[in-house]
Design a protein around this motif. Structure first.
Motif: not given
Length: 477
Positions: A453-477
């Motif tokens: 895990q990396e703490k790249i910011s304090e807030t959720c990318v979507c809602c701006g609320g408190e972040a709990k996790y760093m996640v990998y997102w992507g389009k997939c097969y």
């Protein structure tokens, strides 16, 4: 026939990656299409690659104490219905047998989409005491899922895989098994297939139907799409309670077992193609190449050439998978053919080479040619294969890392996923609503919550609320 002419029918991978992929699997004679939609024929070359992957994986399973079993192909509907979440997860993909001969069956039979229910039924009969545990079983088989869209190796109606199913006395043992097998998969991908992966836990939305927790390894393909290369599931005691799998513990108390399940499939072959392949065809990792070295005699009609080539073949085949092409096809045709098939090393040998006690080794991954002495030809080839493995992994890792991006807000996320295919790292609040919203707006899905895990910011990318996790997102097969 020139090399250029031989590969001209392959679509440029950077112009149409999907068509390039189809061209490769067909022209390398890995698969053929059958008369049943979504069911492919694995031709000898494609199946040989699977056999080598299977052998590497099977050895690792047995080294960790697992044994192979085989369960029936058909599952009674009443058995499938026992675990509600599980059956709901697979319901759209199930194929049913309704008749035996001309008679309608009293109960429909499902063609296994996976075998949890069969293993559970068996375990409920054979596990009585703590002395019966753990049960460390694995099955190699095919399964059937009625997929709407199919592509060779990546998504079939019927496909080959393995599914491990284990039962343990404690939750701790089950969790240890779940992570252990995920690590086995990661090591297999990285050290055998030269395919770097990211390990982590799946979100609740993406976990396996009926599981307590699902863990996965994610690989990055050349076009920036993710491939789920393997999964490992901790079932807790959910299936055990549904199927009454109980045992008497050391204190003579009745307990439910804790279970796991884990699997990889022929999808890994698709991963090999899309991670390592180029516009000349396949590039196969040496450990799973059906032919590791092909010997191509030059001016083979001249005295002594074929005899010397045969001697070298007989020497090398003691430790390696070697073939000798003594057909009357041209050198250019042969070189292009073996490039297409991804053979790691071509050994070229002609009258002048023999006179000078040397041979030329051409490596598939870089195209580089080196001249080596015949006195230590076996060691030279083995050293070259080892270097090819290292080089293929490093190249794939560099490519993967160049496709990892970071986003701090939704606008940046949407812009990045559109302009720069790959993994996107963000912080996330852990909420299902945000995960759903990201998928709706970008079509990207959460791939894994990585162990690192990396703490790249304090807030959720979507809602701006408190972040709990760093996640990998992507389009997939």
């Amino acid at each position: 026939m020139s090399n250029e002419k031989n590969v001209s029918a392959i679509t440029d991978m950077d112009k149409d990656f999907a068509q390039w992929y189809t061209d490769i699997v067909k022209k390398a004679e890995m698969v053929d299409y059958s008369g049943v939609r979504g069911c492919i024929i694995l031709q000898p070359y494609g199946y040989a690659i699977w056999e080598l992957i299977q052998a590497q994986a099977d050895r690792r399973f047995k080294e960790t104490g697992h044994v192979n079993v085989y369960m029936p192909l058909l599952i009674p509907e009443s058995l499938l219905q026992k675990e509600k979440d599980h059956v709901e997860g697979f319901a759209p993909e199930v194929a049913w047998v309704t008749h035996g001969g001309s008679e309608k069956l009293q109960e429909r039979l499902c063609i296994r989409p996976t075998s949890e229910t069969l293993f559970c039924e068996h375990y409920s009969r054979v596990i009585q005491s703590w002395r019966d545990l753990p049960k460390l079983y694995n099955q190699w088989c095919s399964v059937m899922r009625w997929e709407k869209t199919t592509r060779p190796f990546l998504r079939h109606v019927e496909f080959l895989w393995q599914e491990g199913h284990t039962a343990h006395a404690t939750e701790e043992e089950a969790q240890e098994e779940t992570i252990k097998m995920l690590n086995v998969y990661a090591e297999l991908c990285e050290n055998v297939l030269c395919m770097p992966v990211i390990k982590g836990r799946k979100t609740e939305r993406e976990k396996f139907a009926g599981a307590k927790a699902t863990y996965g390894i994610e690989a990055m393909m050349h076009d920036g799409k993710a491939l789920q290369a393997g999964t490992s599931h901790n079932f807790g005691d959910g299936f055990a309670r549904a199927f009454e799998i109980q045992f008497t513990d050391k204190n003579n108390q009745l307990q439910y077992v804790s279970q796991t399940s884990w699997g990889i499939s022929t999808r890994l072959i698709g991963g090999i193609i899309m991670v390592h392949g180029d516009n000349n065809g396949l590039v196969l990792p040496p450990d799973v190449a059906p032919t590791q070295v092909v010997i191509i005699p030059v001016a083979q009609q001249k005295p002594g050439v074929l005899e010397k080539a045969g001697e070298i073949r007989d020497l090398l085949k003691k430790e390696l998978r070697v073939s000798l092409d003594d057909t009357d096809k041209s050198m250019g045709w042969k070189s292009a053919e073996y490039e297409m098939r991804g053979v790691p090393v071509r050994l070229e040998l002609g009258p002048r080479d023999i006179a000078e006690n040397k041979a030329v080794l051409a490596r598939r991954d870089t195209g580089e040619k080196i001249t080596v002495s015949l006195d230590n030809i076996a060691e030279a080839v083995k050293d070259l294969l080892a270097d090819i493995k290292r080089s293929m992994y490093e190249k794939a890792l560099k490519s993967r890392d160049s496709k990892i991006f970071t986003a701090f807000g939704m606008e940046e996320f949407e812009r990045t996923i559109e302009e720069k295919p790959g993994f996107i790292k963000t912080m996330w609040c852990g909420g299902n609503a945000c995960e759903e919203r990201i998928k709706e707006r970008t079509t990207a899905t959460s791939r894994v919550i990585p162990f690192d895990q990396e703490k790249i910011s304090e807030t959720c990318v979507c809602c701006g609320g408190e972040a709990k996790y760093m996640v990998y997102w992507g389009k997939c097969y």
